[in-house]
Design a protein around this motif. Structure first.
Motif, mmCIF file in Angstrom:
data_model
loop_
_atom_site.group_PDB
_atom_site.id
_atom_site.type_symbol
_atom_site.label_atom_id
_atom_site.label_comp_id
_atom_site.label_asym_id
_atom_site.label_seq_id
_atom_site.Cartn_x
_atom_site.Cartn_y
_atom_site.Cartn_z
ATOM 1 N N LEU A 157 -22.854 -2.746 33.660
ATOM 2 C CA LEU A 157 -22.751 -2.936 35.082
ATOM 3 C C LEU A 157 -21.354 -2.748 35.772
ATOM 4 O O LEU A 157 -20.454 -3.428 35.229
ATOM 5 N N ILE A 158 -21.292 -1.585 36.644
ATOM 6 C CA ILE A 158 -19.938 -0.999 36.719
ATOM 7 C C ILE A 158 -19.402 -0.911 38.041
ATOM 8 O O ILE A 158 -20.421 -0.593 39.136
ATOM 9 N N VAL A 159 -18.545 -1.672 38.524
ATOM 10 C CA VAL A 159 -17.864 -1.896 40.101
ATOM 11 C C VAL A 159 -16.621 -0.905 39.991
ATOM 12 O O VAL A 159 -15.566 -1.152 39.366
ATOM 13 N N SER A 160 -16.711 0.292 40.530
ATOM 14 C CA SER A 160 -15.355 0.919 40.860
ATOM 15 C C SER A 160 -14.779 1.161 42.287
ATOM 16 O O SER A 160 -15.862 0.994 43.260
ATOM 17 N N ASP A 161 -13.516 0.863 42.333
ATOM 18 C CA ASP A 161 -13.061 1.212 43.893
ATOM 19 C C ASP A 161 -11.777 2.216 43.720
ATOM 20 O O ASP A 161 -11.191 2.531 42.745
ATOM 21 N N THR A 162 -11.550 2.487 45.043
ATOM 22 C CA THR A 162 -10.172 3.322 45.080
ATOM 23 C C THR A 162 -9.107 2.623 45.991
ATOM 24 O O THR A 162 -8.534 3.290 46.688
ATOM 25 N N GLY A 163 -9.050 1.607 45.391
ATOM 26 C CA GLY A 163 -7.910 0.505 45.961
ATOM 27 C C GLY A 163 -6.486 0.753 45.427
ATOM 28 O O GLY A 163 -6.228 1.871 44.929
ATOM 29 N N ILE A 164 -5.901 -0.576 45.380
ATOM 30 C CA ILE A 164 -4.481 -0.451 45.013
ATOM 31 C C ILE A 164 -4.128 -0.183 43.488
ATOM 32 O O ILE A 164 -3.199 0.121 43.184
ATOM 33 N N GLY A 165 -5.134 -0.856 42.776
ATOM 34 C CA GLY A 165 -4.996 -0.693 41.331
ATOM 35 C C GLY A 165 -4.265 -1.714 40.771
ATOM 36 O O GLY A 165 -3.628 -2.541 41.796
ATOM 37 N N ILE A 166 -3.966 -1.826 39.358
ATOM 38 C CA ILE A 166 -3.398 -3.013 38.783
ATOM 39 C C ILE A 166 -2.523 -2.449 37.832
ATOM 40 O O ILE A 166 -2.957 -1.622 36.891
ATOM 41 N N SER A 167 -1.353 -2.850 37.705
ATOM 42 C CA SER A 167 -0.418 -2.367 36.716
ATOM 43 C C SER A 167 -0.768 -2.927 35.285
ATOM 44 O O SER A 167 -1.404 -4.015 35.252
ATOM 45 N N PRO A 168 -0.490 -2.263 34.072
ATOM 46 C CA PRO A 168 -0.997 -2.609 32.792
ATOM 47 C C PRO A 168 -0.508 -3.827 32.435
ATOM 48 O O PRO A 168 -1.038 -4.606 31.954
ATOM 49 N N ASP A 169 0.788 -4.209 32.781
ATOM 50 C CA ASP A 169 1.453 -5.698 32.284
ATOM 51 C C ASP A 169 0.501 -6.901 33.127
ATOM 52 O O ASP A 169 0.927 -7.929 32.729
ATOM 53 N N LEU A 170 -0.099 -6.700 34.286
ATOM 54 C CA LEU A 170 -0.799 -7.572 34.847
ATOM 55 C C LEU A 170 -2.201 -7.576 34.625
ATOM 56 O O LEU A 170 -2.971 -8.590 34.956
ATOM 57 N N GLN A 171 -2.974 -6.519 33.939
ATOM 58 C CA GLN A 171 -4.403 -6.797 33.720
ATOM 59 C C GLN A 171 -4.782 -7.795 32.985
ATOM 60 O O GLN A 171 -6.085 -8.228 33.118
ATOM 61 N N LEU A 172 -4.156 -8.362 32.267
ATOM 62 C CA LEU A 172 -4.731 -9.732 31.260
ATOM 63 C C LEU A 172 -4.446 -10.882 32.144
ATOM 64 O O LEU A 172 -5.131 -11.736 32.191
ATOM 65 N N LEU A 173 -3.175 -11.051 32.877
ATOM 66 C CA LEU A 173 -2.832 -12.104 33.698
ATOM 67 C C LEU A 173 -3.976 -12.458 34.586
ATOM 68 O O LEU A 173 -3.882 -13.650 34.890
#
Length: 224
Positions: A157-173
């Motif tokens: 089940l996949i949800v994709s957006d064209t938003g602001i995105g998340i930097s790699p260092d914050l993706q686990l936080l």
């Protein structure tokens, strides 16, 4: 102490939700009955602020149910396409207000999924809520794919957006409770920072996984 906190929140859910629902109900009546436009504008803020508080309380109580092990699952055959369309209908107004399109790609004759419908609805609701919140232009895609293995079938089940995105260092936080990519007094978006925590905990409770792919200023994709 953590268990004590979770039990407290689980026990007082009725005391938090019931009066707030009453406040929201009478606030809507007040908005309709106030004749003066200036006063109506003030009255309009009551249901808006109340709904924001209601959403925050629901997230906190959902988390407390998981942590106190009070979450009862009702496993049954679920029509995923139906749940997705129901979720989208809840966010269409907000998406259209920002000029966003919500697209779907759901295979025909999709098999039923043995799962908890209410929990899936909560997962999808939080995914779409975040996608709309963090996307200012473009679109949001909600798709379903099937993978067939030797002994099992996997539904993505996949949800994709064209938003602001998340930097790699914050993706686990961002999966931690009460944490956000933008924090402190200077944060840019409202919310208590529990949406992704609930998504991960509910998904894992149902035997699934959550994956994220994101690039700043390009967009984000969550795969359940």
């Amino acid at each position: 102490m953590n268990r004590l906190k979770s039990n407290l929140l689980a026990n007082i859910s009725h005391e938090l939700r019931t009066p707030l629902i009453g406040i929201l109900g009478f606030a809507e009546i007040l908005v309709e009955e106030v004749p003066d436009p200036g006063h109506r504008k003030i009255a309009d803020t009551i249901p808006l602020a109340g709904q924001r508080l209601h959403n925050a309380i629901n997230l906190i109580l959902d988390l407390s149910q998981v942590e106190s092990d009070r979450l009862t699952m009702n496993i049954e055959p679920v029509n995923i396409g139906e749940v997705i369309r129901e979720t989208i209908s809840l966010h269409l107004v907000d998406a259209e207000a920002k000029g966003l399109k919500i697209k779907t790609s759901i295979p025909e004759n999709l098999p039923l999924l043995k799962s908890d419908r209410k929990m899936l609805l909560t997962i999808f609701d939080n995914l779409l809520s975040n996608a709309v919140k963090f996307t200012s232009h473009g679109s949001i895609d909600f798709s379903v794919t099937l993978e067939s293995g030797v002994f099992s079938r996997r539904m993505n089940l996949i949800v994709s957006d064209t938003g602001i995105g998340i930097s790699p260092d914050l993706q686990l936080l961002i999966f931690d409770a009460f944490r956000q990519a933008s924090e402190g007094l200077s944060r840019n978006f409202e919310g208590v920072g529990l949406g992704l925590t609930i998504i991960r905990k509910f998904t894992e409770k149902l035997g699934g996984t959550v994956e994220i792919q994101s690039k700043e200023e390009v967009g984000t994709t969550f795969t359940i």
